[in-house]
Design a protein around this motif. Structure first.
Motif, mmCIF file in Angstrom:
data_model
loop_
_atom_site.group_PDB
_atom_site.id
_atom_site.type_symbol
_atom_site.label_atom_id
_atom_site.label_comp_id
_atom_site.label_asym_id
_atom_site.label_seq_id
_atom_site.Cartn_x
_atom_site.Cartn_y
_atom_site.Cartn_z
ATOM 1 N N THR A 1 -0.576 0.346 10.182
ATOM 2 C CA THR A 1 -1.909 0.291 9.751
ATOM 3 C C THR A 1 -1.727 0.409 8.284
ATOM 4 O OG1 THR A 1 -2.314 2.364 10.228
ATOM 5 C CG2 THR A 1 -3.055 0.801 11.911
ATOM 6 N N MET A 2 -3.001 0.480 7.583
ATOM 7 C CA MET A 2 -3.217 0.740 6.137
ATOM 8 C C MET A 2 -3.033 2.392 6.010
ATOM 9 S SD MET A 2 -6.235 -1.579 4.845
ATOM 10 C CE MET A 2 -7.461 -1.269 6.007
ATOM 11 N N MET B 1 0.869 -1.153 0.022
ATOM 12 C CA MET B 1 -0.086 -0.209 -0.147
ATOM 13 C C MET B 1 0.895 1.498 0.162
ATOM 14 S SD MET B 1 -3.172 -0.846 2.186
ATOM 15 C CE MET B 1 -3.699 0.751 1.790
ATOM 16 N N ALA B 2 1.863 1.231 0.743
ATOM 17 C CA ALA B 2 3.011 2.592 0.638
ATOM 18 C C ALA B 2 3.473 2.772 -0.848
ATOM 19 C CB ALA B 2 4.080 2.183 1.790
ATOM 20 N N HIS C 1 -9.307 -6.762 7.054
ATOM 21 C CA HIS C 1 -8.692 -5.683 7.250
ATOM 22 C C HIS C 1 -9.831 -4.489 7.644
ATOM 23 C CE1 HIS C 1 -4.732 -7.038 6.210
ATOM 24 N NE2 HIS C 1 -4.227 -5.768 6.328
ATOM 25 N N VAL C 2 -9.598 -3.774 8.659
ATOM 26 C CA VAL C 2 -10.750 -2.444 8.972
ATOM 27 C C VAL C 2 -10.089 -1.176 9.119
ATOM 28 C CG1 VAL C 2 -12.434 -4.372 10.072
ATOM 29 C CG2 VAL C 2 -10.625 -2.697 11.585
ATOM 30 N N GLU D 1 6.701 -5.489 -8.045
ATOM 31 C CA GLU D 1 5.971 -6.269 -7.078
ATOM 32 C C GLU D 1 6.923 -7.733 -7.073
ATOM 33 O OE1 GLU D 1 4.199 -6.076 -4.124
ATOM 34 O OE2 GLU D 1 4.571 -8.072 -4.311
ATOM 35 N N ARG D 2 7.073 -8.319 -6.036
ATOM 36 C CA ARG D 2 7.699 -9.551 -5.974
ATOM 37 C C ARG D 2 6.590 -10.891 -6.394
ATOM 38 N NH1 ARG D 2 10.813 -10.966 -0.902
ATOM 39 N NH2 ARG D 2 8.581 -10.991 0.189
ATOM 40 N N ALA E 1 8.502 -9.756 -9.835
ATOM 41 C CA ALA E 1 9.969 -8.820 -9.917
ATOM 42 C C ALA E 1 10.387 -8.220 -8.671
ATOM 43 C CB ALA E 1 9.519 -7.457 -10.959
ATOM 44 N N VAL F 1 13.020 -6.996 -6.419
ATOM 45 C CA VAL F 1 14.252 -6.038 -6.452
ATOM 46 C C VAL F 1 15.233 -6.759 -5.479
ATOM 47 C CG1 VAL F 1 15.059 -3.793 -6.044
ATOM 48 C CG2 VAL F 1 12.900 -4.110 -7.079
ATOM 49 N N CYS G 1 -6.287 -11.549 5.749
ATOM 50 C CA CYS G 1 -6.790 -11.370 7.079
ATOM 51 C C CYS G 1 -7.724 -10.162 6.783
ATOM 52 C CB CYS G 1 -5.797 -10.953 8.049
ATOM 53 S SG CYS G 1 -6.494 -10.858 9.778
ATOM 54 N N GLY H 1 0.042 -6.534 -1.300
ATOM 55 C CA GLY H 1 1.220 -7.033 -0.071
ATOM 56 C C GLY H 1 0.453 -7.728 1.299
ATOM 57 N N ARG H 2 1.004 -6.785 2.532
ATOM 58 C CA ARG H 2 0.040 -7.647 3.698
ATOM 59 C C ARG H 2 -1.349 -7.379 3.664
ATOM 60 N NH1 ARG H 2 3.578 -4.574 7.859
ATOM 61 N NH2 ARG H 2 4.590 -3.975 6.244
ATOM 62 N N GLY I 1 6.765 2.780 3.833
ATOM 63 C CA GLY I 1 6.436 1.572 4.631
ATOM 64 C C GLY I 1 5.872 1.858 5.734
ATOM 65 N N ASP I 2 4.843 1.044 6.297
ATOM 66 C CA ASP I 2 4.213 1.336 7.729
ATOM 67 C C ASP I 2 5.130 1.432 8.693
ATOM 68 O OD1 ASP I 2 4.813 -1.384 7.855
ATOM 69 O OD2 ASP I 2 2.902 -2.214 8.260
HETATM 70 C C1 FAD Z 1 -2.922 -10.080 9.142
HETATM 71 C C2 FAD Z 1 -2.922 -8.677 9.264
HETATM 72 C C3 FAD Z 1 -4.093 -7.883 9.592
HETATM 73 C C4 FAD Z 1 -3.993 -6.575 9.440
HETATM 74 N N1 FAD Z 1 -5.161 -5.834 9.945
HETATM 75 C C5 FAD Z 1 -5.197 -4.469 9.629
HETATM 76 C C6 FAD Z 1 -6.442 -3.935 9.866
HETATM 77 O O1 FAD Z 1 -7.260 -4.333 10.160
HETATM 78 N N2 FAD Z 1 -6.213 -2.380 9.357
HETATM 79 C C7 FAD Z 1 -5.020 -1.856 9.276
HETATM 80 O O2 FAD Z 1 -5.291 -0.505 9.020
HETATM 81 N N3 FAD Z 1 -3.924 -2.576 9.082
HETATM 82 C C8 FAD Z 1 -3.921 -3.824 9.282
HETATM 83 N N4 FAD Z 1 -2.773 -4.585 8.806
HETATM 84 C C9 FAD Z 1 -1.687 -3.799 8.737
HETATM 85 C C10 FAD Z 1 -1.568 -3.508 7.097
HETATM 86 O O3 FAD Z 1 -1.883 -4.638 6.590
HETATM 87 C C11 FAD Z 1 -0.185 -3.028 6.967
HETATM 88 O O4 FAD Z 1 0.286 -1.880 7.781
HETATM 89 C C12 FAD Z 1 0.164 -2.167 5.647
HETATM 90 O O5 FAD Z 1 -0.635 -3.414 4.599
HETATM 91 C C13 FAD Z 1 1.441 -2.510 5.277
HETATM 92 O O6 FAD Z 1 1.541 -1.886 3.891
HETATM 93 P P1 FAD Z 1 3.246 -1.528 3.241
HETATM 94 O O7 FAD Z 1 2.812 -1.245 1.979
HETATM 95 O O8 FAD Z 1 3.929 -0.845 4.249
HETATM 96 O O9 FAD Z 1 3.877 -3.004 3.297
HETATM 97 P P2 FAD Z 1 3.579 -4.381 2.404
HETATM 98 O O10 FAD Z 1 2.145 -4.591 2.567
HETATM 99 O O11 FAD Z 1 4.395 -5.347 3.354
HETATM 100 O O12 FAD Z 1 4.012 -3.969 1.167
HETATM 101 C C14 FAD Z 1 5.305 -4.425 0.685
HETATM 102 C C15 FAD Z 1 5.353 -4.918 -0.687
HETATM 103 O O13 FAD Z 1 6.619 -5.012 -1.234
HETATM 104 C C16 FAD Z 1 6.723 -6.241 -1.843
HETATM 105 N N5 FAD Z 1 7.979 -6.895 -1.792
HETATM 106 C C17 FAD Z 1 8.907 -6.989 -0.676
HETATM 107 N N6 FAD Z 1 10.022 -7.288 -1.079
HETATM 108 C C18 FAD Z 1 10.204 -6.866 -2.215
HETATM 109 C C19 FAD Z 1 11.237 -6.774 -3.345
HETATM 110 N N7 FAD Z 1 12.244 -6.961 -3.031
HETATM 111 N N8 FAD Z 1 10.929 -6.716 -4.633
HETATM 112 C C20 FAD Z 1 9.672 -6.293 -4.898
HETATM 113 N N9 FAD Z 1 8.636 -6.164 -4.096
HETATM 114 C C21 FAD Z 1 8.873 -6.738 -2.672
HETATM 115 C C22 FAD Z 1 5.470 -7.267 -1.144
HETATM 116 O O14 FAD Z 1 5.358 -8.364 -1.604
HETATM 117 C C23 FAD Z 1 4.536 -6.298 -0.779
HETATM 118 O O15 FAD Z 1 3.737 -6.114 -1.651
HETATM 119 C C24 FAD Z 1 -2.916 -5.762 8.857
HETATM 120 C C25 FAD Z 1 -1.707 -6.567 8.554
HETATM 121 C C26 FAD Z 1 -1.830 -8.100 8.655
HETATM 122 C C27 FAD Z 1 -0.571 -8.785 8.072
#
Ligand code: FAD
Length: 468
Positions: free
Chosen positions: A427-428, A1-2, A47-48, A21-22, A219, A221, A45, A28-29, A417-418
């Motif tokens: 969080t999202m 999402m970041a 997500h709210v 995106e890998r 892909a 990185v 999972c 992502g999460r 990133g979060d």
């Molecule tokens: C089980 C669970 C429940 C959750 N519930 C909630 C909720 O209810 N409400 C809420 O607000 N938040 C919730 N969260 C938290 C929320 O999902 C995360 O904070 C948010 O999605 C993080 O986003 P991000 O982009 O920082 O990281 P990520 O989602 O981890 O994104 C990183 C991305 O980079 C990709 N990646 C990693 N390494 C590489 C690489 N070397 N090359 C290319 N791509 C790569 C990954 O595949 C991924 O798509 C939950 C998280 C989890 C795991």
């Protein structure tokens, strides 16, 4: 999402974005996929979000998916045995808007309620600084009863912060309480996506493509090399040159990509300070309805939330005109045929990480029978357990000083990133904020002018205006 948030903001600002995106899908999460064993499309999972997630809502508006969120004003707290306490806002001004429902709640005694009110009074004026104290110690210092801690503070905060109260820093906890209970009724309402998460976030990929960008799946990185006029990025063994790079991967992913140079050492040391906490989702399909609630908070047991996925899907169909639209709070008949699909969520699920799927499903069923008498008669048709062992970083005391800003020692490389410095927990909303902050930093470096993607917080309402 970041990464998606940064990509969308920069694509809108005129940058040509390539997103690596890998995995073979976006989110992502916060993603969904077809489960190989059952063929069901499941979210990793549930997500709210809350009304106070202003940047996430801006991201939804930008990508055109804001109508894919269903909003709820009420939270139902269930005790084992099934007794319900409903917390909902009243006409009273914030921070008193939930006070009448709270006073009526059967799950807390008068002593618990008085203790909680005292703590709320202490948290209302401002967010305390991080002085190394855990929120559990803060609660004890503020005279909280054992039941208030167990049934109120733990219930709210462990699911919001995905960590035990004895590992949570005071400002993180205070922020959640202020945003969800004190600031305004609008800030505290809960939103639930009505479509699978990858469908929700796939729209961001379309948004980037429509503005001349590109999404490359599978892909990964591997490394980057920063130069004066660009950044070389190696993906699947191939090097490509870009003007700027936003690294929007989890903290351990960044650590793996860092060059082995002295300039990378301070960031590597900061990344070494992070630890994670797990979340487990238990997906159960029954041959009949086990509850007429769309969701519920579950007290005193391992399972903490129930999301009635088939009712949420039914609500989506009703909104799309496939069924007669019904009020989510009064719908009582079945949802989508005779069977039902529920997801039970356990945040901070360290006790489940080593357990087998069968052990977890048995435990969940035993506890579900206590909350939902209808489940005792129901036949379990299939089940999935999804353990996200490194779900989110631990918001422990002292961690904020290690969360990096988007700028790095390499002028054309930025972080998102979060886990980066957003002022928000994992969080999202935190992820989108970090993406917007990184996009602002890229645009500032590129044009020398201030760019603004971040949107403001919801204004406090009622008496909370006195505290700003
Ligand atoms: C089980 C669970 C429940 C959750 N519930 C909630 C909720 O209810 N409400 C809420 O607000 N938040 C919730 N969260 C938290 C929320 O999902 C995360 O904070 C948010 O999605 C993080 O986003 P991000 O982009 O920082 O990281 P990520 O989602 O981890 O994104 C990183 C991305 O980079 C990709 N990646 C990693 N390494 C590489 C690489 N070397 N090359 C290319 N791509 C790569 C990954 O595949 C991924 O798509 C939950 C998280 C989890 C795991």
């Amino acid at each position: 999402m970041a990464g998606l948030a940064a990509g969308c903001a920069l694509a809108e600002a005129g940058f040509r974005v390539t997103l690596f995106e890998r995995r073979p899908y976006l989110g992502g999460r916060a993603s969904s996929y077809q489960h190989p064993g059952t063929g069901e499309i499941v979210d990793n999972c549930q997500h709210v979000l809350l009304g106070c997630c202003t940047n996430l809502l801006d991201f939804y508006r930008r990508t055109g998916v804001q109508d894919k969120i269903r909003w709820y004003e009420k939270l139902t707290f269930l005790e084992p045995g099934g007794r319900a306490s409903v917390i909902a806002p009243s006409w009273l001004p914030a921070p008193l808007h939930t006070a009448p429902a709270f006073l009526r709640a059967d799950c807390l005694s008068l002593r618990d309620k008085m203790a909680i009110s005292r703590a709320m009074v202490a948290l209302a004026p401002s967010i305390p600084a991080d002085e190394g104290e855990t929120f559990l110690d803060w609660l004890k210092r503020h005279g909280q009863t054992a039941q208030a801690i167990e049934r109120f503070w733990k219930t709210i905060l462990v699911s919001a912060l995905n960590e035990d109260l004895d590992r949570v820093s005071v400002p993180y906890a205070a922020q959640v309480v202020r945003e969800s209970f004190l600031k305004s009724a609008a800030a505290g309402r809960m939103g639930i996506p009505t479509v699978p998460l990858t469908e929700l976030y796939g729209a961001a990929g379309d948004y980037i493509r429509a503005r001349g960008g590109e999404i490359q799946f599978r892909a990964g990185v591997e490394s980057f090399r920063s130069e004066v006029f660009g950044v070389n990025v190696t993906t699947n063994g191939q090097e490509q040159k870009f003007d700027y790079l936003v690294l929007a991967v989890p903290f351990d992913g960044v650590a793996r990509m860092l060059p082995d140079t002295p300039s990378a050492a301070p960031l590597a040391a900061a990344l070494g300070q992070f630890s994670t906490s797990p979340i487990t989702g238990i997906h159960l399909w029954f041959d009949r309805q086990i509850s007429n609630l769309d969701h519920a908070v579950l007290l005193d047991r391992t399972i903490q939330w129930m999301f009635h996925k088939s009712r949420l899907i039914d609500a989506r169909n009703a909104e799309a005109g496939n069924h007669e639209a019904r009020n989510p709070d009064t719908r009582e008949d079945d949802a989508g045929g005779n069977g039902s699909y529920v997801e039970l969520v356990v945040s901070c699920s360290r006790s489940l990480v080593e357990k087998s799927k069968t052990e977890i499903v048995d435990l969940a069923m035993k506890e579900a029978h206590e909350f939902f008498p209808g489940a005792r008669e129901a036949k379990l048709l299939k089940s999935i357990v999804i353990k996200e062992v490194h779900a989110t970083y631990s918001p422990r005391p002292g961690i904020d000083q290690h969360r990096p800003k988007p700028d790095t020692v390499w002028p054309r490389v930025f972080l998102a990133g979060d886990w980066t410095a957003t002022g928000w927990p994992a969080t999202m909303e935190g992820a989108v904020r970090s993406g917007y902050l990184a996009a602002e930093a890229v645009a500032r470096f590129a044009s020398g002018k201030r760019a603004s993607f971040l949107v403001s917080d919801l204004a406090p309402s009622g008496l909370m205006k006195l505290f700003g």
